[in-house]
Write an enzyme that holds these catalytic residues in place. Sequence first.
Site, short mmCIF file in Angstrom:
data_model
loop_
_atom_site.label_atom_id
_atom_site.label_comp_id
_atom_site.label_asym_id
_atom_site.label_seq_id
_atom_site.Cartn_x
_atom_site.Cartn_y
_atom_site.Cartn_z
N HIS A 128 0.84 -1.21 0.00
CA HIS A 128 0.00 0.00 0.00
C HIS A 128 0.87 1.25 0.00
CE1 HIS A 128 -3.63 2.22 0.24
NE2 HIS A 128 -3.21 2.87 1.31
N ASP A 166 -9.45 6.53 -6.94
CA ASP A 166 -8.88 7.64 -6.17
C ASP A 166 -7.50 7.94 -6.73
OD1 ASP A 166 -7.08 5.78 -4.99
OD2 ASP A 166 -8.39 5.46 -3.28
N LYS A 189 -11.08 11.10 -3.89
CA LYS A 189 -11.81 10.45 -2.79
C LYS A 189 -11.39 11.06 -1.46
CE LYS A 189 -10.53 6.34 -1.02
NZ LYS A 189 -10.12 4.94 -1.13
N ASP A 236 -7.98 -0.99 -8.40
CA ASP A 236 -7.50 -0.49 -7.11
C ASP A 236 -6.54 -1.52 -6.52
OD1 ASP A 236 -7.21 1.27 -5.03
OD2 ASP A 236 -9.31 1.29 -4.44
C1 R5P Z 1 -7.00 3.15 -0.18
O1 R5P Z 1 -6.26 4.10 -0.37
C2 R5P Z 1 -6.96 1.91 -1.00
O2 R5P Z 1 -6.28 2.08 -2.20
C3 R5P Z 1 -8.35 1.40 -1.27
O3 R5P Z 1 -9.02 2.33 -2.09
C4 R5P Z 1 -9.09 1.21 0.02
O4 R5P Z 1 -8.38 0.39 0.88
C5 R5P Z 1 -10.43 0.60 -0.27
O5 R5P Z 1 -11.15 0.53 0.90
P1 R5P Z 1 -12.70 0.31 0.89
O6 R5P Z 1 -12.98 -0.89 0.02
O7 R5P Z 1 -13.04 0.04 2.34
O8 R5P Z 1 -13.36 1.56 0.39
#
Ligand code: R5P
Length: 309
Positions: A128, A166, A189, A236
């Site tokens: 991440h 995002d 986001k 993502d």
């Molecule tokens: C956050 O920066 C990650 O890239 C994902 O967008 C995030 O972990 C997604 O989380 P969720 O599915 O709870 O919206």
Amino acid sequence: MIILIIGGSASQKLAANVAKELGETLCPLETKKFPDGERYVRIKGEVEKNVTVIQSTGFPQDENLIELLFILRTLKDLGAEHIKVVVPYLGYGRQELRFKDGEAISAQLVSNLIEESGADEFISINLHEDSVRDFFNIPTANLSAMAPIAEYIADKVENPIIIAPDKGALGFAEEIAEILGCNCTYMSKVRLGPDKVETRIVDVQCDFDSEDLDKVKKDSKVNIDSVAGKEAVIIDDIIATGGTIVNAIGILKEHGAKSVDVCCVHPVLVNDAVLKIMAAGARDLSSTDTLKSDVSSISVAKLIADALR
Ligand code: R5P
């Protein structure tokens, strides 16, 4: 040189596929839980000097992590000289900073524990935060799963537009768009809480004709209006609650996308995330097999094998 591959209980099939890719031996491992919940690990094969351990540390994070640490220390005790540790999904990897006073920097301690338990090299996939690698004093690699994901998209979608839900995911979208020679765009986001996000469109300035492939290759980012009538594919790194993806699907539908497919690297998929995403109108949801899930249809076995060669 013989390399022994060991798959922890979170990554057995992936480890078996990596061993197959490399033509190396897979070491039998016994893991179980005692009645009081404590973890038991026994390495049942002959330990070689060079060993690769593959174990993701997703849910249940604490158990999978402790199992990995037990495996590493036991391998060193039994004579392993060089251990490569592949953690396709690193649990606790998102807390690499003290965002609020007094918070534990969990990614740092987890990294320290892996190294101190016996790792000589550390490999992960789409961490991440790449800066997590700085917590290690051993060689590290952060592989990108975008090539196998792009290959999967190319097989399924003829003329996709790639969407980052995002700004953090824009690099992934650009990587895939470049491989496929297609356009991409992104959204903005704001996270309001662990399970609540707000998403807005971003006005990307584009001053070229999207049909002009040479220019598209230089800068493939286009305005959100370009999704009208197109097959959109959201990318993502992690899907957790699914909130980010649900919002993005809504925006894409509002802007006239013909279909929306969703891909991610790490299918954390908390509770009813899959259901929420499909109910929001996704045509397909697929992820890599860094974590086991119903949607883990894109294998990173070759990616890992290539990094180990
Ligand atoms: C956050 O920066 C990650 O890239 C994902 O967008 C995030 O972990 C997604 O989380 P969720 O599915 O709870 O919206």
